[in-house]
Design a protein around this motif. Structure first.
Motif, PDB file in Angstrom:
ATOM      1  N   LEU A 112       1.449   6.137   2.678  1.00  0.00           N
ATOM      2  CA  LEU A 112       0.862   4.998   3.395  1.00  0.00           C
ATOM      3  C   LEU A 112      -0.460   5.358   4.068  1.00  0.00           C
ATOM      4  O   LEU A 112      -1.338   4.508   4.213  1.00  0.00           O
ATOM      5  N   ASN A 113      -0.627   6.616   4.479  1.00  0.00           N
ATOM      6  CA  ASN A 113      -1.873   7.016   5.143  1.00  0.00           C
ATOM      7  C   ASN A 113      -3.003   7.325   4.157  1.00  0.00           C
ATOM      8  O   ASN A 113      -4.085   7.731   4.556  1.00  0.00           O
ATOM      9  N   GLY A 114      -2.755   7.157   2.855  1.00  0.00           N
ATOM     10  CA  GLY A 114      -3.793   7.340   1.846  1.00  0.00           C
ATOM     11  C   GLY A 114      -3.824   8.712   1.204  1.00  0.00           C
ATOM     12  O   GLY A 114      -4.613   8.939   0.289  1.00  0.00           O
ATOM     13  N   THR A 115      -2.997   9.637   1.674  1.00  0.00           N
ATOM     14  CA  THR A 115      -2.968  10.956   1.046  1.00  0.00           C
ATOM     15  C   THR A 115      -2.105  10.908  -0.216  1.00  0.00           C
ATOM     16  O   THR A 115      -1.266  10.027  -0.379  1.00  0.00           O
ATOM     17  N   VAL A 116      -2.325  11.874  -1.080  1.00  0.00           N
ATOM     18  CA  VAL A 116      -1.630  11.908  -2.368  1.00  0.00           C
ATOM     19  C   VAL A 116      -0.189  12.365  -2.191  1.00  0.00           C
ATOM     20  O   VAL A 116       0.083  13.384  -1.576  1.00  0.00           O
ATOM     21  N   LYS A 117       0.731  11.581  -2.747  1.00  0.00           N
ATOM     22  CA  LYS A 117       2.146  11.950  -2.777  1.00  0.00           C
ATOM     23  C   LYS A 117       2.439  12.680  -4.088  1.00  0.00           C
ATOM     24  O   LYS A 117       3.095  13.703  -4.117  1.00  0.00           O
TER      25      LYS A 117
END
Length: 173
Positions: A112-117
Motif C-alpha cells: 500500500l505504501n508503494g514499495t515492491v512486494k
C-alpha cells in the motif's frame, strides 16, 4: 530466456568499511557529488574493503567498475577515494548513476505504501540490457544479467549477494 538477479548488499559481512561524511540529501545524491570526493574511513584493521558498498550510496571498486562498464557503457561515474584515517591508505571506489530501464511486468505486486512486494520483470522490455536500475519503483534496485553476474563471480568479487528475479515473457498473439 536470460536469467536476471538483484544485486544486493551481503548482510553476512559485518566488518565492511562504511564511509561517512558525504552529507547528501535523499534525492539526487549522485548529482550532488563532485567529480572526485575524498571520504575518511576508520578500519581499525578489522573492516574489509569489499567490491560492492551499498551505503551511503552504491559504490563499486575499481575491479568491479572495469567489468560493469563493459556491460553498460551508459553508466555515469564519479570517483570516491576512501582514506583510512590511521594508516593513510587510499582505496578508489566509484559512485555510479545507473540508467533505468522500463521493464516492470504487470504482474509486479506493490504494498500500500508503494514499495515492491513481488518484483516481476518483463523480459521483452529488458532486451539486451545487462546492468540496470528498474524504472517505476521506489526502491533503487540494480539488476544484473546472468552474464554480468557470472563475470563478477569468476573474478571473486565480493560484498554482494545475487537474488534471482522473477520474470515473464510476453507472447504476442
Amino acid at each position: 530466456m536470460r536469467d536476471y538477479y538483484l544485486l544486493a548488499d551481503d548482510g553476512r559481512m559485518a566488518q565492511k568499511v562504511v564511509p561517512s561524511g558525504l552529507g547528501l540529501q535523499k534525492e539526487n545524491t549522485f548529482d550532488q557529488l563532485p567529480p572526485i570526493s575524498v571520504l575518511e574511513v576508520n578500519t581499525d584493521g578489522a573492516q574489509a574493503y569489499t567490491d560492492w558498498l551499498e551505503k551511503p550510496l552504491p559504490m563499486i571498486s575499481e575491479r568491479m567498475k572495469t567489468i560493469t562498464a563493459k556491460y553498460n557503457p551508459s553508466i555515469q561515474w564519479k570517483r570516491v577515494d576512501l582514506i583510512d584515517s590511521e594508516t593513510n591508505l587510499r582505496n578508489v571506489y566509484w559512485a555510479m548513476q545507473v540508467p533505468a530501464v522500463d521493464c516492470l511486468s504487470m504482474e509486479t505486486d506493490f504494498h500500500l505504501n508503494g514499495t515492491v512486494k513481488r518484483l516481476v520483470l518483463d523480459t521483452d522490455k529488458i532486451k539486451a540490457h545487462h546492468f540496470f536500475k528498474v524504472q517505476g519503483i521506489l526502491e533503487p534496485y540494480i539488476v544484473v544479467s546472468l552474464d554480468a553476474a557470472e563475470s563478477f563471480l569468476r573474478r571473486s568479487l565480493n560484498g554482494f549477494v545475487l537474488q534471482k528475479v522473477e520474470q515473464v515473457l510476453r507472447r504476442e498473439l
